[in-house]
Design a protein around this motif. Sequence first.
Motif, PDB file in Angstrom:
ATOM      1  N   ALA A 161       0.824  -1.204   0.000  1.00  0.00           N
ATOM      2  CA  ALA A 161       0.000   0.000   0.000  1.00  0.00           C
ATOM      3  C   ALA A 161       0.863   1.261   0.000  1.00  0.00           C
ATOM      4  O   ALA A 161       0.568   2.236  -0.706  1.00  0.00           O
ATOM      5  N   LEU A 162       1.938   1.258   0.770  1.00  0.00           N
ATOM      6  CA  LEU A 162       2.841   2.410   0.801  1.00  0.00           C
ATOM      7  C   LEU A 162       3.566   2.577  -0.534  1.00  0.00           C
ATOM      8  O   LEU A 162       3.751   3.703  -1.014  1.00  0.00           O
ATOM      9  N   ASN A 163       3.980   1.457  -1.145  1.00  0.00           N
ATOM     10  CA  ASN A 163       4.627   1.536  -2.465  1.00  0.00           C
ATOM     11  C   ASN A 163       3.693   2.173  -3.491  1.00  0.00           C
ATOM     12  O   ASN A 163       4.112   3.032  -4.285  1.00  0.00           O
ATOM     13  N   LYS A 164       2.450   1.744  -3.497  1.00  0.00           N
ATOM     14  CA  LYS A 164       1.485   2.276  -4.464  1.00  0.00           C
ATOM     15  C   LYS A 164       1.251   3.763  -4.234  1.00  0.00           C
ATOM     16  O   LYS A 164       1.165   4.549  -5.190  1.00  0.00           O
ATOM     17  N   LEU A 165       1.147   4.149  -2.959  1.00  0.00           N
ATOM     18  CA  LEU A 165       0.941   5.566  -2.645  1.00  0.00           C
ATOM     19  C   LEU A 165       2.135   6.404  -3.105  1.00  0.00           C
ATOM     20  O   LEU A 165       1.955   7.476  -3.707  1.00  0.00           O
ATOM     21  N   GLU A 166       3.340   5.932  -2.847  1.00  0.00           N
ATOM     22  CA  GLU A 166       4.537   6.676  -3.239  1.00  0.00           C
ATOM     23  C   GLU A 166       4.641   6.794  -4.755  1.00  0.00           C
ATOM     24  O   GLU A 166       5.020   7.844  -5.286  1.00  0.00           O
ATOM     25  N   ARG A 167       4.302   5.729  -5.476  1.00  0.00           N
ATOM     26  CA  ARG A 167       4.356   5.786  -6.932  1.00  0.00           C
ATOM     27  C   ARG A 167       3.349   6.805  -7.480  1.00  0.00           C
ATOM     28  O   ARG A 167       3.657   7.563  -8.403  1.00  0.00           O
ATOM     29  N   LEU A 168       2.151   6.832  -6.895  1.00  0.00           N
ATOM     30  CA  LEU A 168       1.157   7.820  -7.323  1.00  0.00           C
ATOM     31  C   LEU A 168       1.651   9.235  -7.040  1.00  0.00           C
ATOM     32  O   LEU A 168       1.470  10.147  -7.853  1.00  0.00           O
ATOM     33  N   ASN A 169       2.282   9.426  -5.881  1.00  0.00           N
ATOM     34  CA  ASN A 169       2.817  10.747  -5.531  1.00  0.00           C
ATOM     35  C   ASN A 169       3.929  11.181  -6.484  1.00  0.00           C
ATOM     36  O   ASN A 169       4.167  12.372  -6.678  1.00  0.00           O
ATOM     37  N   GLN A 170       4.625  10.203  -7.081  1.00  0.00           N
ATOM     38  CA  GLN A 170       5.703  10.495  -8.025  1.00  0.00           C
ATOM     39  C   GLN A 170       5.201  10.550  -9.471  1.00  0.00           C
ATOM     40  O   GLN A 170       6.007  10.642 -10.408  1.00  0.00           O
ATOM     41  N   GLY A 171       3.873  10.511  -9.654  1.00  0.00           N
ATOM     42  CA  GLY A 171       3.301  10.622 -10.993  1.00  0.00           C
ATOM     43  C   GLY A 171       3.370   9.348 -11.814  1.00  0.00           C
ATOM     44  O   GLY A 171       3.298   9.395 -13.047  1.00  0.00           O
ATOM     45  N   LYS A 172       3.488   8.198 -11.149  1.00  0.00           N
ATOM     46  CA  LYS A 172       3.553   6.922 -11.850  1.00  0.00           C
ATOM     47  C   LYS A 172       2.312   6.093 -11.570  1.00  0.00           C
ATOM     48  O   LYS A 172       1.524   6.403 -10.672  1.00  0.00           O
ATOM     49  N   ALA A 173       2.134   5.020 -12.350  1.00  0.00           N
ATOM     50  CA  ALA A 173       1.045   4.087 -12.101  1.00  0.00           C
ATOM     51  C   ALA A 173       1.268   3.375 -10.771  1.00  0.00           C
ATOM     52  O   ALA A 173       2.394   3.294 -10.277  1.00  0.00           O
ATOM     53  N   GLU A 174       0.194   2.825 -10.182  1.00  0.00           N
ATOM     54  CA  GLU A 174       0.300   2.196  -8.864  1.00  0.00           C
ATOM     55  C   GLU A 174       1.306   1.056  -8.831  1.00  0.00           C
ATOM     56  O   GLU A 174       2.039   0.890  -7.858  1.00  0.00           O
ATOM     57  N   THR A 175       1.329   0.242  -9.873  1.00  0.00           N
ATOM     58  CA  THR A 175       2.241  -0.900  -9.910  1.00  0.00           C
ATOM     59  C   THR A 175       3.230  -0.739 -11.057  1.00  0.00           C
ATOM     60  O   THR A 175       2.920  -0.122 -12.073  1.00  0.00           O
ATOM     61  N   PRO A 176       4.424  -1.286 -10.929  1.00  0.00           N
ATOM     62  CA  PRO A 176       5.476  -1.074 -11.930  1.00  0.00           C
ATOM     63  C   PRO A 176       5.368  -2.019 -13.128  1.00  0.00           C
ATOM     64  O   PRO A 176       4.808  -3.120 -13.028  1.00  0.00           O
ATOM     65  N   SER A 177       5.912  -1.586 -14.255  1.00  0.00           N
ATOM     66  CA  SER A 177       6.051  -2.442 -15.433  1.00  0.00           C
ATOM     67  C   SER A 177       7.482  -2.944 -15.573  1.00  0.00           C
ATOM     68  O   SER A 177       7.749  -3.875 -16.323  1.00  0.00           O
ATOM     69  N   LEU A 178       8.421  -2.304 -14.845  1.00  0.00           N
ATOM     70  CA  LEU A 178       9.835  -2.667 -14.902  1.00  0.00           C
ATOM     71  C   LEU A 178      10.374  -2.863 -13.494  1.00  0.00           C
ATOM     72  O   LEU A 178      10.186  -2.013 -12.629  1.00  0.00           O
ATOM     73  N   LEU A 179      11.024  -4.011 -13.258  1.00  0.00           N
ATOM     74  CA  LEU A 179      11.630  -4.308 -11.968  1.00  0.00           C
ATOM     75  C   LEU A 179      13.099  -4.666 -12.154  1.00  0.00           C
ATOM     76  O   LEU A 179      13.523  -5.056 -13.244  1.00  0.00           O
ATOM     77  N   SER A 180      13.849  -4.537 -11.076  1.00  0.00           N
ATOM     78  CA  SER A 180      15.258  -4.909 -11.077  1.00  0.00           C
ATOM     79  C   SER A 180      15.513  -5.840  -9.903  1.00  0.00           C
ATOM     80  O   SER A 180      15.040  -5.593  -8.789  1.00  0.00           O
ATOM     81  N   ILE A 181      16.237  -6.931 -10.145  1.00  0.00           N
ATOM     82  CA  ILE A 181      16.513  -7.912  -9.099  1.00  0.00           C
ATOM     83  C   ILE A 181      18.021  -7.994  -8.851  1.00  0.00           C
ATOM     84  O   ILE A 181      18.818  -7.942  -9.785  1.00  0.00           O
ATOM     85  N   ASP A 182      18.401  -8.102  -7.589  1.00  0.00           N
ATOM     86  CA  ASP A 182      19.822  -8.187  -7.245  1.00  0.00           C
ATOM     87  C   ASP A 182      19.947  -8.751  -5.833  1.00  0.00           C
ATOM     88  O   ASP A 182      18.943  -8.921  -5.121  1.00  0.00           O
ATOM     89  N   SER A 183      21.186  -9.028  -5.418  1.00  0.00           N
ATOM     90  CA  SER A 183      21.416  -9.581  -4.085  1.00  0.00           C
ATOM     91  C   SER A 183      22.582  -8.876  -3.412  1.00  0.00           C
ATOM     92  O   SER A 183      23.417  -8.248  -4.068  1.00  0.00           O
TER      93      SER A 183
END
Length: 255
Positions: free
Chosen positions: A79-101
């Motif tokens: 819920a916090l991720n979705k809110l932050e993305r909306l505040n940054q002018g982006k869609a609620e969920t991402p289309s691009l992700l990055s994975i690392d360790s």
Amino acid sequence: MKSKYIRLTNQQWQFMKKHLPIKTKGHYNLRDLADAILWILRIGSQWRNLPETFPKWQSVYYHFRKWGKDGTLIRLNSALNKLERLNQGKAETPSLLSIDSQSIKCSSFISKDKGIDGNKKINGRKRHIITDTLGLVWGVMVSPANYTDGSIGQAVLEPLLGYLDRLEKILGDQAYKIGFLDWVQENIIGLEVEISSCPPSEKGFVPLKWRWVTERTFGIFNFFRRFDKDYEKTPQSQEYWVLWQNCQIILNRFK
């Protein structure tokens, strides 16, 4: 980044309490329990050294584990991720992700679920995370450090597939070429995995487009003393702390 821990503001708490259970074990205030968890995350204290201004450490630890196990923490983080993305002018969920360790040392009293990362010469565990282009953590798994990234990538990604319906591409380094890449191609239609790494001629840290934000997220961990080593007896507790850290970062942006 704030220089010291400040207790939850009314605005922060108004958002959090929508996603936390109403009932608690005992007579403690729900807000105080959440505050105590975030205090330990930032300060790095032992549970038994929790100040008396907070509820008893046994009750705080109980809710820390319970909210992690029953999915409350995952729902709050999402819920916090979705809110932050909306505040940054982006869609609620991402289309691009990055994975690392990130390989980290374990505290001396940790004996289970650890191994040696031969490349980085670290005896401990690995934090595997998936972030979006803002560096927000969407998925996390902690494994022994000797586990390969490609073998764990599936376990990190799979829980996200049910609700990240816009996901089109995942970025990873060469470690995800074996195991993870084949699994995605065989099991997830329409999802692309892009493998990239620094040119062999380059030395030191070289920022790669969009993947650098995941490295930045690992860097932000340094501001939380609970993360200077893995002090957790179980990998699951370390996973919970990574999600709480992501929640704290977003909450600090509330005005």
